[in-house]
Design a protein around this motif. Structure first.
Motif, PDB file in Angstrom:
ATOM      1  N   ALA A 333       1.050 -11.456  -3.710  1.00  0.00           N
ATOM      2  CA  ALA A 333       2.455 -11.094  -3.601  1.00  0.00           C
ATOM      3  C   ALA A 333       2.721 -10.313  -2.330  1.00  0.00           C
ATOM      4  CB  ALA A 333       2.875 -10.264  -4.809  1.00  0.00           C
ATOM      5  N   MET A 341      -3.577   1.903   1.897  1.00  0.00           N
ATOM      6  CA  MET A 341      -2.912   3.202   1.937  1.00  0.00           C
ATOM      7  C   MET A 341      -1.988   3.341   3.139  1.00  0.00           C
ATOM      8  SD  MET A 341      -3.704   4.771  -0.806  1.00  0.00           S
ATOM      9  CE  MET A 341      -2.973   6.357  -0.426  1.00  0.00           C
TER      10      MET A 341
ATOM     11  N   MET B   1       2.993 -18.205  -5.163  1.00  0.00           N
ATOM     12  CA  MET B   1       3.435 -17.401  -4.002  1.00  0.00           C
ATOM     13  C   MET B   1       4.619 -18.083  -3.333  1.00  0.00           C
ATOM     14  SD  MET B   1       3.472 -16.331  -0.691  1.00  0.00           S
ATOM     15  CE  MET B   1       3.006 -17.918  -0.043  1.00  0.00           C
ATOM     16  N   LYS B   3       7.504 -15.904  -2.222  1.00  0.00           N
ATOM     17  CA  LYS B   3       7.988 -14.902  -1.279  1.00  0.00           C
ATOM     18  C   LYS B   3       6.988 -13.770  -1.221  1.00  0.00           C
ATOM     19  CE  LYS B   3      12.923 -15.680  -1.611  1.00  0.00           C
ATOM     20  NZ  LYS B   3      14.065 -15.452  -2.505  1.00  0.00           N
ATOM     21  N   LEU B   4       6.867 -13.187  -0.047  1.00  0.00           N
ATOM     22  CA  LEU B   4       5.980 -12.037   0.101  1.00  0.00           C
ATOM     23  C   LEU B   4       6.796 -10.754   0.017  1.00  0.00           C
ATOM     24  CD1 LEU B   4       3.634 -13.180   2.993  1.00  0.00           C
ATOM     25  CD2 LEU B   4       3.074 -12.956   0.583  1.00  0.00           C
ATOM     26  N   ILE B   5       6.202  -9.744  -0.628  1.00  0.00           N
ATOM     27  CA  ILE B   5       6.855  -8.442  -0.677  1.00  0.00           C
ATOM     28  C   ILE B   5       6.572  -7.720   0.638  1.00  0.00           C
ATOM     29  CG2 ILE B   5       6.992  -6.236  -1.891  1.00  0.00           C
ATOM     30  CD1 ILE B   5       5.724  -7.637  -4.310  1.00  0.00           C
ATOM     31  N   VAL B   6       7.595  -7.142   1.213  1.00  0.00           N
ATOM     32  CA  VAL B   6       7.408  -6.312   2.400  1.00  0.00           C
ATOM     33  C   VAL B   6       7.995  -4.943   2.085  1.00  0.00           C
ATOM     34  CG1 VAL B   6       7.947  -6.000   4.827  1.00  0.00           C
ATOM     35  CG2 VAL B   6       7.525  -8.286   3.932  1.00  0.00           C
ATOM     36  N   SER B   7       7.125  -3.937   2.009  1.00  0.00           N
ATOM     37  CA  SER B   7       7.598  -2.587   1.719  1.00  0.00           C
ATOM     38  C   SER B   7       6.675  -1.600   2.406  1.00  0.00           C
ATOM     39  CB  SER B   7       7.628  -2.356   0.205  1.00  0.00           C
ATOM     40  OG  SER B   7       6.336  -2.505  -0.324  1.00  0.00           O
ATOM     41  N   PRO B   8       7.159  -0.356   2.578  1.00  0.00           N
ATOM     42  CA  PRO B   8       6.332   0.619   3.305  1.00  0.00           C
ATOM     43  C   PRO B   8       5.084   1.033   2.529  1.00  0.00           C
ATOM     44  CG  PRO B   8       8.470   1.571   2.723  1.00  0.00           C
ATOM     45  CD  PRO B   8       8.466   0.183   2.204  1.00  0.00           C
ATOM     46  N   SER B   9       4.083   1.551   3.261  1.00  0.00           N
ATOM     47  CA  SER B   9       2.836   2.005   2.652  1.00  0.00           C
ATOM     48  C   SER B   9       3.080   3.298   1.889  1.00  0.00           C
ATOM     49  CB  SER B   9       1.789   2.234   3.748  1.00  0.00           C
ATOM     50  OG  SER B   9       2.221   3.274   4.602  1.00  0.00           O
ATOM     51  N   PRO B  10       2.231   3.706   0.972  1.00  0.00           N
ATOM     52  CA  PRO B  10       1.037   3.018   0.508  1.00  0.00           C
ATOM     53  C   PRO B  10       1.372   1.843  -0.408  1.00  0.00           C
ATOM     54  CG  PRO B  10       1.385   4.983  -0.788  1.00  0.00           C
ATOM     55  CD  PRO B  10       2.429   4.996   0.299  1.00  0.00           C
ATOM     56  N   HIS B  11       0.422   0.887  -0.461  1.00  0.00           N
ATOM     57  CA  HIS B  11       0.671  -0.337  -1.217  1.00  0.00           C
ATOM     58  C   HIS B  11       0.025  -0.338  -2.589  1.00  0.00           C
ATOM     59  CE1 HIS B  11       2.344  -1.797   2.523  1.00  0.00           C
ATOM     60  NE2 HIS B  11       1.256  -1.372   3.128  1.00  0.00           N
ATOM     61  N   ILE B  12      -0.736   0.725  -2.901  1.00  0.00           N
ATOM     62  CA  ILE B  12      -1.321   0.838  -4.233  1.00  0.00           C
ATOM     63  C   ILE B  12      -0.892   2.176  -4.830  1.00  0.00           C
ATOM     64  CG2 ILE B  12      -3.315  -0.679  -3.960  1.00  0.00           C
ATOM     65  CD1 ILE B  12      -4.960   1.783  -3.177  1.00  0.00           C
ATOM     66  N   HIS B  13      -0.902   2.255  -6.152  1.00  0.00           N
ATOM     67  CA  HIS B  13      -0.407   3.457  -6.810  1.00  0.00           C
ATOM     68  C   HIS B  13      -1.286   3.822  -7.992  1.00  0.00           C
ATOM     69  CE1 HIS B  13       2.857   0.980  -5.113  1.00  0.00           C
ATOM     70  NE2 HIS B  13       3.056   2.087  -4.442  1.00  0.00           N
ATOM     71  N   THR B  14      -1.243   5.076  -8.339  1.00  0.00           N
ATOM     72  CA  THR B  14      -2.057   5.553  -9.448  1.00  0.00           C
ATOM     73  C   THR B  14      -1.611   4.915 -10.762  1.00  0.00           C
ATOM     74  OG1 THR B  14      -2.756   7.498 -10.659  1.00  0.00           O
ATOM     75  CG2 THR B  14      -0.532   7.528  -9.816  1.00  0.00           C
TER      76      THR B  14
END
Lengths: 452, 327
Positions: A333, A341, B1, B3-14
């Protein structure tokens, strides 16, 4: 193993280094490369070639335009098609030199043999000049021209060169593979940098989730030290696996127990930090006359069937890398250039790689989706996680209120954008999104005030 | 797949969300809750059930129909409030009194301020103190532990109440302790009457240790309360053992453990900073002992926590953590 680490904050995301066993392999040459004129911090380089020119691998094709700028070399042999704006990975237009690839003919001055050259020249200025001519930039992320970092301001002395082998970003393994496969070259590079800086000591810092690399480099350093006095003072220091151990300020704190004051430079506390891959690039430039024309890129992600560490020529379209490994997986995705990070989300796969491209990470919606934002429960976990000792919950509130004075007082400008706060927030509050904006606004205000 | 998500970092979360944290608090409260049912019988389960169900239901109704917002009960904080309220009540409390407590806790102390994260005072304690001053008869009608399958409910005063009463009638503490046969091991394991959650010190401490291991809370607030209670009572006790109870007695009786482990460590109503938290705990410990020794209520921890809750915004302004590279 030593339990050394930085003193404030930090987080422990799962390290996901599933590509650690993949040896670095060269990616086949693409048909066309687009070499960006701006792939370092500072002024974009000035082109030295025009459409129709024939170029060889390693030939300079753009020169620095200003003090903080860098040489750019052709990464392929072929014909220059033109200098035209291309979309970068965010979709912004950047001037690039387009070269149609024909064969793989290198400049004769480049030593392409595998012979290890361990002699360290006496002349520091000569080393720096070779690094400048080689177009070497910092490969840890910031792509700051290395020769500029090595030109110390008058009156400053470098006590400690730190070679950053932490690779604290989850998933990325290109530094690790470089340490394992090009360890000797990295150590020679470290000695060259140490000589250029006139530093007495150099520390190669490696996180303790890479014990093979620590052992390997320790052995090489031991051998080199025994043979050549120029290698005296080089040490290997294992650090606790904790993000962001590889952040410049955190690394200095961990290695030297010193902190760079707000707004200051590492050299203020006698430190210069260079990445492992930069040390390798320095070796290539100084000992082998080989400019920075390729770099190792980790291609990974749980949803990506074929993990790899690839040696990629600068200017290769990202799509060529993805297609070589079997295309974009169905579940992906988000594609990230760099680590999870601090990396950038890729909006355009036709974008070319840059000198500083270190990873291509594929995440599924489940892995990357942000949870819906809810109320702050005042748990203080963001403040515990911040490696700069800031209070993200407070900065976020102040940023929402647009209170620039209070933002500056509470050190929004010190934010290193590591992402620990946003990662750690149990309420899914987009802390860094807002703090990032506030930070640049506050920095603008500080600059404007200094200019008066 | 597609569309790709484009968003600011960080890309992983707790994965440790608010819900996960609250679920951990619920798990940590289970030993105390289970022990209260075992010791006090079905009454305790009734109080617990009514309290939790009322809190959750009230929060749902208020968010959905009064505030017309998405429901927030999914974050499980209402369950925590319900459990804490129940564990702070005598097990003989009638169900409608429990319901009023829940209404005050959720309706007034929590939702009026804007819901989770916005409240100044600990909701469960506001509910408890409201009931204490409004229904003093029910709220001091303590059952003596009779066991899950015990026959008759016996009621009596708590050790703190007995001491307070006895001192007013001119007895001395050693006499009172001997007369009622109080021992410390009894206080630690199986109790002598009091609120549901105060039945067993070990059960509360087990929950506290769980929260520490899961890194839900840090120990400083709790330790500073316990330390201050011990130090303050030590001084008074050494000065006059006939009039003032000893430190161990004070640590093991009443709501000190439940309050210091679970109520004072509530994220929302405690300071964000460790130094602030320690001062907060010292305040709670000291006020509690002043109320116990000189006030008219036998126990004072609820009042002490609520009083110190009011200082939290100030403590958050006064204390900041050490920043990198700044003096």
């Amino acid at each position: 193993m030593a339990r050394r680490t930085f003193s404030i904050g930090g987080i422990h995301p799962a390290d996901g280094k599933i590509s650690r066993e993949c040896a670095i392999k060269a990616l086949p040459l693409p048909a066309t490369v687009h070499i960006a004129l701006s792939q370092h911090l500072g002024a974009p380089a000035k082109p030295l070639v025009a459409a129709g020119d024939k170029v060889k691998v390693g030939q300079p094709i753009a020169e620095p335009a200003g003090f903080v700028s860098a040489f750019i070399h052709s990464s392929v042999s072929g014909t220059v098609k033109g200098i035209l704006p291309c979309q970068d990975l965010s979709g912004n237009r950047q001037n690039c030199i387009e070269i149609a690839v024909e064969g793989d003919e290198w400049l004769e001055t480049i030593d392409r043999s595998d012979t290890l050259v361990t002699d360290i020249p006496e002349d520091a200025k000569g080393i720096v000049e070779k690094i400048r001519l080689g177009g070497v930039v910092g490969l840890g992320g910031a792509t700051f021209p290395t020769h500029v970092k090595l030109s110390l301001p008058p009156g400053k002395k470098c006590e400690m060169l730190i070679i950053n082998g932490c690779e604290c970003e989850p998933y990325l393994t290109s530094d690790f593979r470089t340490l394992l496969e090009k360890g000797e070259q990295v150590v020679v590079g470290a000695a060259l940098l140490k000589q250029a800086l006139g530093a007495d000591q150099a520390t190669i810092a490696i996180e303790d989730n890479k014990p093979e690399a620590i052992d390997h480099i320790q052995r090489i350093v031991g051998q080199m030290r025994a043979k050549n006095p120029k290698y005296a003072g080089i040490e290997v220091l294992p650090l606790v696996k904790k993000y962001p151990a590889g952040g410049e300020k955190q690394l200095i704190d961990a290695v030297m127990r010193r902190q760079v004051r707000s707004g200051g430079l590492p050299i203020d506390v006698g430190a210069v930090v260079q990445n492992v891959c930069t040390a390798l690039a320095v070796y290539d430039a100084v000992q082998k006359n080989k400019p920075l024309i390729d770099n190792s890129v980790t291609v990974t992600g749980e949803c990506f069937p074929k993990q790899a560490n690839l040696l990629v020529r600068v200017g290769t379209p990202l799509r060529a890398i993805v297609d070589y490994l079997g295309g974009i997986p169905e579940e992906a995705a988000k594609i990230i250039s760099g680590g999870p990070m601090m990396g950038k989300a890729v909006a355009n796969l036709d974008a070319p790689t840059l000198k500083g491209t270190g990873g291509l990470l594929f995440l599924t919606n489940k892995q990357t989706k942000r949870m819906p934002e809810s109320h702050c429960i005042r748990c203080g976990k963001c403040a515990d996680a911040c490696p700069m000792g800031l209070e993200p919950f407070l900065l976020y509130r102040l940023a929402k209120a647009g209170n620039m004075e209070a933002l500056e007082e509470n050190a929004a400008q010190d934010c290193v954008q590591c992402g620990c706060c946003l990662y750690t927030c149990p309420a899914g509050i987009p802390l860094l999104d807002l703090i990032r904006q506030a930070r640049s606004q506050v920095m603008g205000i500080i600059k404007a005030r200094a200019a008066k | 797949m597609d569309k790709l998500i484009v968003s600011p970092s960080p890309h992983i979360h707790t994965k440790t969300t608010t819900r996960v944290l609250m679920r951990d608090v619920v798990i940590a409260l289970l030993p105390a809750a289970i022990v209260s049912v075992v010791f006090y019988g079905w009454d305790a389960l009734l109080v617990l059930g009514v309290s939790v169900v009322s809190c959750v239901l009230l929060e749902y109704l208020i968010t959905r129909y009064l505030l017309k917002r998405p429901s927030t009960v999914g974050d499980l904080s209402a369950v925590v409030t319900g459990m804490l309220l129940a564990l702070n009540l005598p097990t003989a409390t009638p169900w409608w009194v429990v319901f009023i407590g829940a209404l005050v806790a959720i309706g007034i102390a929590k939702m009026t301020f804007g819901g989770l994260g916005q409240n100044v005072f600990n909701p469960a304690l506001v509910g408890r103190v409201f009931l204490l001053v409004s229904f003093p008869t029910y709220m001091t009608h303590w059952e003596i532990p009779k066991g899950l399958f015990g026959v008759d409910a016996v009621t009596g005063a708590t050790p703190l109440g007995i001491i307070k009463e006895g001192l007013m009638q001119g007895s001395t503490i050693p006499d009172l302790m001997a007369q009622h046969g109080y021992t410390y091991s009894q206080m630690l394991l199986a109790n002598l009457g009091g609120s549901a959650g105060e039945a067993c010190a070990i059960a509360i401490l087990a929950g506290f240790v769980y929260l520490l291991i899961r890194k839900v809370i840090k120990p400083w607030i709790t330790l500073s309360i316990l330390g201050t209670v011990a130090a303050t009572s030590c001084i008074f006790w050494l000065a006059d053992p006939a009039r003032f109870t000893d430190p161990l007695f004070n640590l093991l009786t009443g709501g000190i453990l439940l309050g210091s482990c679970f109520m004072a460590t509530d994220y929302v109503t405690s300071p964000m900073n460790t130094k602030g938290g320690i001062l907060f705990g010292v305040g709670i410990g000291f006020i509690t002992m002043m109320i116990r020794y000189f006030g008219s209520y036998p126990d004072g921890i609820s009042f002490a926590i609520l009083i110190m809750n009011a200082t939290v915004p100030l403590l958050n302004i006064w204390f900041h953590q050490k920043k990198y590279g700044r003096a």
